[in-house]
Design an enzyme around this catalytic site. Structure first.
Site, mmCIF file in Angstrom:
data_model
loop_
_atom_site.group_PDB
_atom_site.id
_atom_site.type_symbol
_atom_site.label_atom_id
_atom_site.label_comp_id
_atom_site.label_asym_id
_atom_site.label_seq_id
_atom_site.Cartn_x
_atom_site.Cartn_y
_atom_site.Cartn_z
ATOM 1 N N HIS A 1 6.791 -1.959 3.164
ATOM 2 C CA HIS A 1 6.677 -3.359 3.396
ATOM 3 C C HIS A 1 5.702 -4.137 2.321
ATOM 4 O O HIS A 1 4.746 -3.417 1.963
ATOM 5 C CB HIS A 1 5.935 -3.316 4.868
ATOM 6 C CG HIS A 1 4.538 -2.582 5.153
ATOM 7 N ND1 HIS A 1 4.690 -1.293 5.504
ATOM 8 C CD2 HIS A 1 3.388 -2.889 5.141
ATOM 9 C CE1 HIS A 1 3.450 -0.829 5.652
ATOM 10 N NE2 HIS A 1 2.569 -1.927 5.186
ATOM 11 N N ASN B 1 0.798 -1.291 -0.042
ATOM 12 C CA ASN B 1 0.202 -0.091 -0.061
ATOM 13 C C ASN B 1 1.002 1.399 0.056
ATOM 14 O O ASN B 1 1.897 1.345 0.537
ATOM 15 C CB ASN B 1 -0.904 0.073 1.190
ATOM 16 C CG ASN B 1 -1.905 -1.323 1.321
ATOM 17 O OD1 ASN B 1 -2.394 -1.454 0.278
ATOM 18 N ND2 ASN B 1 -2.159 -1.618 2.466
ATOM 19 N N GLN C 1 -2.275 2.713 3.318
ATOM 20 C CA GLN C 1 -0.948 2.762 3.995
ATOM 21 C C GLN C 1 -1.225 3.377 5.680
ATOM 22 O O GLN C 1 -1.353 4.467 5.683
ATOM 23 C CB GLN C 1 0.172 3.314 3.452
ATOM 24 C CG GLN C 1 1.580 3.175 4.151
ATOM 25 C CD GLN C 1 2.729 3.680 3.204
ATOM 26 O OE1 GLN C 1 2.551 4.232 2.209
ATOM 27 N NE2 GLN C 1 3.978 3.248 3.728
HETATM 28 P P1 5GP Z 1 -0.344 -0.800 6.042
HETATM 29 O O1 5GP Z 1 -1.885 -0.526 6.110
HETATM 30 O O2 5GP Z 1 0.760 0.269 6.471
HETATM 31 O O3 5GP Z 1 -0.186 -1.374 4.518
HETATM 32 O O4 5GP Z 1 0.048 -2.056 6.816
HETATM 33 C C1 5GP Z 1 0.631 -1.846 8.334
HETATM 34 C C2 5GP Z 1 0.265 -3.409 9.024
HETATM 35 O O5 5GP Z 1 1.060 -3.109 10.141
HETATM 36 C C3 5GP Z 1 -1.053 -3.558 9.266
HETATM 37 O O6 5GP Z 1 -1.608 -4.722 8.612
HETATM 38 C C4 5GP Z 1 -1.040 -3.536 10.572
HETATM 39 O O7 5GP Z 1 -1.939 -4.602 11.189
HETATM 40 C C5 5GP Z 1 0.417 -3.835 10.854
HETATM 41 N N1 5GP Z 1 0.887 -3.508 12.464
HETATM 42 C C6 5GP Z 1 0.653 -2.232 12.945
HETATM 43 N N2 5GP Z 1 1.361 -2.259 14.214
HETATM 44 C C7 5GP Z 1 1.836 -3.122 14.089
HETATM 45 C C8 5GP Z 1 2.771 -3.714 15.417
HETATM 46 O O8 5GP Z 1 2.879 -3.043 16.313
HETATM 47 N N3 5GP Z 1 3.286 -4.956 15.198
HETATM 48 C C9 5GP Z 1 3.105 -5.723 14.151
HETATM 49 N N4 5GP Z 1 3.483 -7.126 14.138
HETATM 50 N N5 5GP Z 1 2.145 -5.398 12.990
HETATM 51 C C10 5GP Z 1 1.728 -4.282 13.307
#
Ligand code: 5GP
Ligand code: ZN
Length: 113
Positions: free
Chosen positions: A99, A86, A93
């Site tokens: 990631h 994302n 995101q």
């Molecule tokens: P995005 O929405 O930025 O593409 O994905 C971020 C991801 O990070 C989400 O799926 C969320 O669940 C994960 N995430 C957020 N905070 C933490 C954390 O403290 N530890 C882990 N392992 N994952 C996290």
């Protein structure tokens, strides 16, 4: 720098780490959207895909290769899995350290939400 994923790289925030090498780290997502949900991140901080340069080509390739290997280890390579990146707000995101989401273990629909 106040970045959650940099803190996970530096062992300042705990995570269920499944793979680490010189370039990347992979750990379980805290809020899994599938039976298997792993995040693959570069060890160096890059906020979004928009900040990638040609110098990062090898790194990004290595992230994808790591996802491929983990999918095989998780036994989802043949049935199928999804990789997601994302970029910025409209894409959803929420953590601004690049990631790849690796999700597997269920059927996915298209188009995504
Ligand atoms: P995005 O929405 O930025 O593409 O994905 C971020 C991801 O990070 C989400 O799926 C969320 O669940 C994960 N995430 C957020 N905070 C933490 C954390 O403290 N530890 C882990 N392992 N994952 C996290
Ligand atoms: Zn970071």
């Amino acid at each position: 720098m106040d970045c959650l994923f940099c803190k996970i790289v530096n062992n300042e925030v705990p995570a269920k780490i499944v793979y680490r090498d010189d370039l990347v780290l992979a750990f379980e997502d805290i809020n899994p959207q599938a039976p298997h949900h792993i995040l693959i991140i570069p060890q160096k901080h890059i906020s979004t895909i928009n900040e990638l340069t040609s110098e990062d080509n090898e790194l990004i390739g290595h992230m994808v290769q790591t996802a491929k290997l983990l999918a095989k280890e998780l036994n989802v390579a043949d049935e199928g899995y999804r990789l997601v990146m994302n970029c910025n707000a409209s894409a959803g995101q929420t953590v601004f350290h690049v990631h790849i989401h690796l999700m597997g273990g269920r059927r996915f629909t298209w188009p995504p939400g």
